[in-house]
Design a protein around this motif. Structure first.
Motif, short mmCIF file in Angstrom:
data_model
loop_
_atom_site.label_atom_id
_atom_site.label_comp_id
_atom_site.label_asym_id
_atom_site.label_seq_id
_atom_site.Cartn_x
_atom_site.Cartn_y
_atom_site.Cartn_z
N ALA A 213 0.83 -1.20 0.00
CA ALA A 213 0.00 0.00 0.00
C ALA A 213 0.86 1.26 0.00
O ALA A 213 0.54 2.25 -0.66
CB ALA A 213 -0.93 -0.01 1.20
N MET A 214 1.97 1.21 0.72
CA MET A 214 2.89 2.34 0.72
C MET A 214 3.52 2.54 -0.66
O MET A 214 3.64 3.66 -1.16
CB MET A 214 3.98 2.12 1.78
N THR A 215 3.91 1.42 -1.28
CA THR A 215 4.47 1.49 -2.63
C THR A 215 3.46 2.03 -3.63
O THR A 215 3.78 2.90 -4.46
CB THR A 215 4.93 0.09 -3.10
N ASN A 216 2.23 1.55 -3.53
CA ASN A 216 1.19 1.96 -4.49
C ASN A 216 0.88 3.44 -4.38
O ASN A 216 0.53 4.09 -5.38
CB ASN A 216 -0.08 1.13 -4.26
N ALA A 217 1.01 4.00 -3.17
CA ALA A 217 0.75 5.43 -3.01
C ALA A 217 1.75 6.27 -3.80
O ALA A 217 1.40 7.33 -4.34
CB ALA A 217 0.81 5.81 -1.53
N VAL A 218 2.99 5.78 -3.89
CA VAL A 218 4.00 6.47 -4.70
C VAL A 218 3.74 6.23 -6.19
O VAL A 218 3.81 7.16 -7.00
CB VAL A 218 5.41 6.00 -4.32
N LYS A 219 3.42 4.99 -6.52
CA LYS A 219 3.22 4.64 -7.93
C LYS A 219 1.98 5.32 -8.51
O LYS A 219 1.90 5.55 -9.72
CB LYS A 219 3.10 3.11 -8.08
N GLN A 220 1.01 5.66 -7.69
CA GLN A 220 -0.15 6.41 -8.19
C GLN A 220 0.25 7.80 -8.64
O GLN A 220 -0.33 8.37 -9.57
CB GLN A 220 -1.23 6.49 -7.10
N LEU A 221 1.25 8.36 -7.98
CA LEU A 221 1.74 9.68 -8.36
C LEU A 221 2.73 9.61 -9.53
O LEU A 221 2.70 10.44 -10.44
CB LEU A 221 2.43 10.36 -7.16
N PHE A 222 3.59 8.59 -9.49
CA PHE A 222 4.64 8.43 -10.49
C PHE A 222 4.69 6.95 -10.89
O PHE A 222 5.43 6.16 -10.28
CB PHE A 222 5.99 8.87 -9.92
N PRO A 223 3.89 6.56 -11.87
CA PRO A 223 3.72 5.13 -12.19
C PRO A 223 5.01 4.40 -12.55
O PRO A 223 5.16 3.22 -12.24
CB PRO A 223 2.75 5.14 -13.38
N ASP A 224 5.94 5.08 -13.22
CA ASP A 224 7.17 4.41 -13.64
C ASP A 224 8.23 5.46 -13.93
O ASP A 224 8.01 6.67 -13.80
CB ASP A 224 6.92 3.53 -14.87
N GLU A 225 9.41 4.99 -14.33
CA GLU A 225 10.52 5.91 -14.59
C GLU A 225 10.23 6.81 -15.79
O GLU A 225 10.70 7.96 -15.83
CB GLU A 225 11.80 5.12 -14.79
N ALA A 226 9.49 6.32 -16.74
CA ALA A 226 9.14 7.15 -17.89
C ALA A 226 8.28 8.34 -17.47
O ALA A 226 8.47 9.47 -17.97
CB ALA A 226 8.40 6.31 -18.94
N ALA A 227 7.34 8.09 -16.54
CA ALA A 227 6.50 9.19 -16.06
C ALA A 227 7.35 10.23 -15.33
O ALA A 227 7.12 11.44 -15.44
CB ALA A 227 5.43 8.64 -15.13
N LEU A 228 8.35 9.77 -14.59
CA LEU A 228 9.24 10.70 -13.90
C LEU A 228 10.04 11.53 -14.90
O LEU A 228 10.25 12.73 -14.71
CB LEU A 228 10.21 9.93 -12.99
N ALA A 229 10.48 10.88 -15.97
CA ALA A 229 11.30 11.56 -16.96
C ALA A 229 10.55 12.70 -17.64
O ALA A 229 11.17 13.65 -18.14
CB ALA A 229 11.82 10.56 -17.98
N ASP A 230 9.24 12.60 -17.69
CA ASP A 230 8.43 13.63 -18.35
C ASP A 230 8.20 14.85 -17.47
O ASP A 230 7.60 15.84 -17.90
CB ASP A 230 7.06 13.05 -18.76
N LEU A 231 8.64 14.79 -16.21
CA LEU A 231 8.40 15.88 -15.26
C LEU A 231 9.70 16.58 -14.90
O LEU A 231 10.75 15.95 -14.78
CB LEU A 231 7.75 15.34 -13.98
N THR A 232 9.62 17.89 -14.69
CA THR A 232 10.77 18.62 -14.18
C THR A 232 10.83 18.46 -12.66
O THR A 232 9.85 18.06 -12.01
CB THR A 232 10.66 20.12 -14.52
N ASP A 233 11.98 18.82 -12.09
CA ASP A 233 12.10 18.76 -10.64
C ASP A 233 11.08 19.69 -9.97
O ASP A 233 10.52 19.34 -8.92
CB ASP A 233 13.51 19.17 -10.21
N GLU A 234 10.85 20.85 -10.55
CA GLU A 234 9.90 21.78 -9.96
C GLU A 234 8.48 21.21 -9.99
O GLU A 234 7.71 21.40 -9.04
CB GLU A 234 9.95 23.12 -10.70
#
Length: 439
Positions: free
Chosen positions: A143-164
């Motif tokens: 459940a803790m992992t899923n809470a993060v994955k709901q915001l950032f499903p995978d590394e590709a989703a992270l790559a599409d976002l800036t740090d800001e």
């Protein structure tokens, strides 16, 4: 309690293994009976009395700095005759352990209720209870992992976002996403016991390096000690072999007896450098490195030791390195031969064992420490049966805590005063929690 009325003395706390060039530090020579009363107060010594069990409880962190407050937690519950007790040793922050102490008992209760409903009048098989304990612990971490994955499903989703953009998603004092991220940056061990209504069966689930010890009187009238927990850390050869087998070709997956050279526990725990290989949380060891560099490192508040995290991140090549698969032991409890309890269970965080680290003689093994605990408490239980004056009022968890604060040696009120009142600007001992439950 104010210590200012008692004489000032100096100590080097050499019995804790501090180097000779540390100190001296000031402490207050609090005499008996006041120093014993202060230990009971600081450790919040009390009893939890249910319909079927009585549990002695203590939890101690004497450092007065609010930043050094204890991250240990415990819980004792009863559900229709079933008795659940648990000790959690949090680390790197309180967010994970505070989440787990709320959610894990609920998860176990729901799974147990469903299993009992499905079984009808048929008694639950021990393997069924073992499986539900294991799956409940895993479900909380998932459940803790899923809470993060709901915001950032995978590394590709992270790559599409800036740090800001990431910072705006996860930060803010009232942002629920902030707490979800912080939980995964922290960690906790888990030690859970469950006893059935007839007190015929005991299950112990261990994840990390807390200890469970069963004391039982044998047919000869002597007390036997059995360790029911498993140490999941980088000093356990089986855990080291498991991790190396899961990460072939990674020579530094275990370094300095720690996972990736950073975390001591192999199942369970945190970004703190003194945790185990099995733990709930500690997702920097479970998710790809980009989640740490892009999400966790951008979270406010952050890690307390971010430079150490940057040091080991290059070794994080094929996560997960930590497991949340708890070891489960089932014990068929012996039937009582008298009206008095002849079985008791000790649950404690690793801080209790660590207090024996720097004894004058060679440090005792865990087996030897467990035997000492059971002998001490068994003798008290025998006196209680014999109706010796005062034997029925001891908080047995407090008895074990005091024994450990003495390093297993002779009782010394002045040493106790040093441990409780020394004026050091940081924590000088680990959080220490003890439960003793009569079965």
């Amino acid at each position: 309690m104010s210590y200012t009325s008692y004489p000032q003395r100096s100590t080097w706390l050499d019995f804790l293994g501090f180097p000779s060039d540390y100190g001296p530090w000031t402490y207050r020579a609090v005499p008996e009976p006041f120093v014993s009363s202060e230990l009971a107060r600081l450790a919040s010594a009390h009893f939890i009395t249910g319909k079927t069990t009585t549990t002695s409880c203590v939890s101690l962190q004497p450092c007065p700095d609010p930043e050094g407050r204890s991250q240990d937690r415990f819980v004792v519950l009863e559900w229709d005759g079933w008795s659940l007790s648990a000790v959690f040793d949090g680390h790197a922050g309180e967010e994970a352990v505070d989440y787990v102490i709320e959610e894990l008992p609920l998860s176990i209760h729901a799974a147990l209720a469903e299993a009992l409903t499905n079984a009808g009048t048929t008694p639950l098989a021990p393997s069924t209870v073992s499986a539900l304990l294991q799956s409940s612990i895993q479900a909380v971490d998932d459940a803790m992992t899923n809470a993060v994955k709901q915001l950032f499903p995978d590394e590709a989703a992270l790559a599409d976002l800036t740090d800001e953009q990431i910072k705006s998603i996860i930060n803010g004092p009232t942002n629920p996403n902030n707490l979800a991220i912080l939980r995964c940056m922290r960690g906790t061990t888990a030690l859970v016991s469950l006893v059935d209504p007839k007190k015929e069966n005991l299950w112990v689930a261990s994840l990390g390096d807390c200890q469970a010890v069963l004391g039982t009187k044998n047919s000869n009238g002597a007390w036997d000690a059995a360790i029911l927990s498993v140490n999941h850390n980088g000093k356990n050869p089986a855990e080291v072999a498991r991790i190396r087998n899961e990460h072939p070709g990674e020579s530094e997956c275990i370094k300095y007896d720690r996972v990736l050279g950073a975390i001591a526990v192999t199942r369970g725990n945190s970004a703190n450098t003194n945790v185990s290989n099995l733990a709930i949380g500690d997702h920097i060891f479970k998710l790809p490195t980009s989640y740490t560099t892009r999400v966790f490192m951008n979270c406010v508040p952050g890690f307390s030791v971010s430079t150490e995290i940057e040091d080991f991140l290059p070794r994080n090549k094929s996560p997960p390195y930590l497991s949340t698969l708890a070891d489960i032991k089932h014990i068929a409890l012996p039937p009582p031969t008298t009206n008095a309890s002849e079985t008791f269970l000790i649950l404690c965080s690793d801080g209790l064992v660590d207090l024996y680290e720097n004894t004058i003689a060679q440090r005792p093994t865990l087996d030897e420490i467990a035997t000492q605990w059971v002998d001490i408490l068994g003798e008290r239980m025998d006196k209680k049966v014999a109706k010796v004056d005062g034997a029925d009022i001891d908080n047995t968890a407090l008895v074990l805590l005091r024994h450990a604060l003495m390093g297993g040696g002779a009782d010394d009120p002045d040493r106790l005063a040093q441990m409780l009142t020394v004026e050091i600007p940081w924590r000088w001992m680990d959080d220490t929690t003890v439960l003793v439950q009569n079965l």
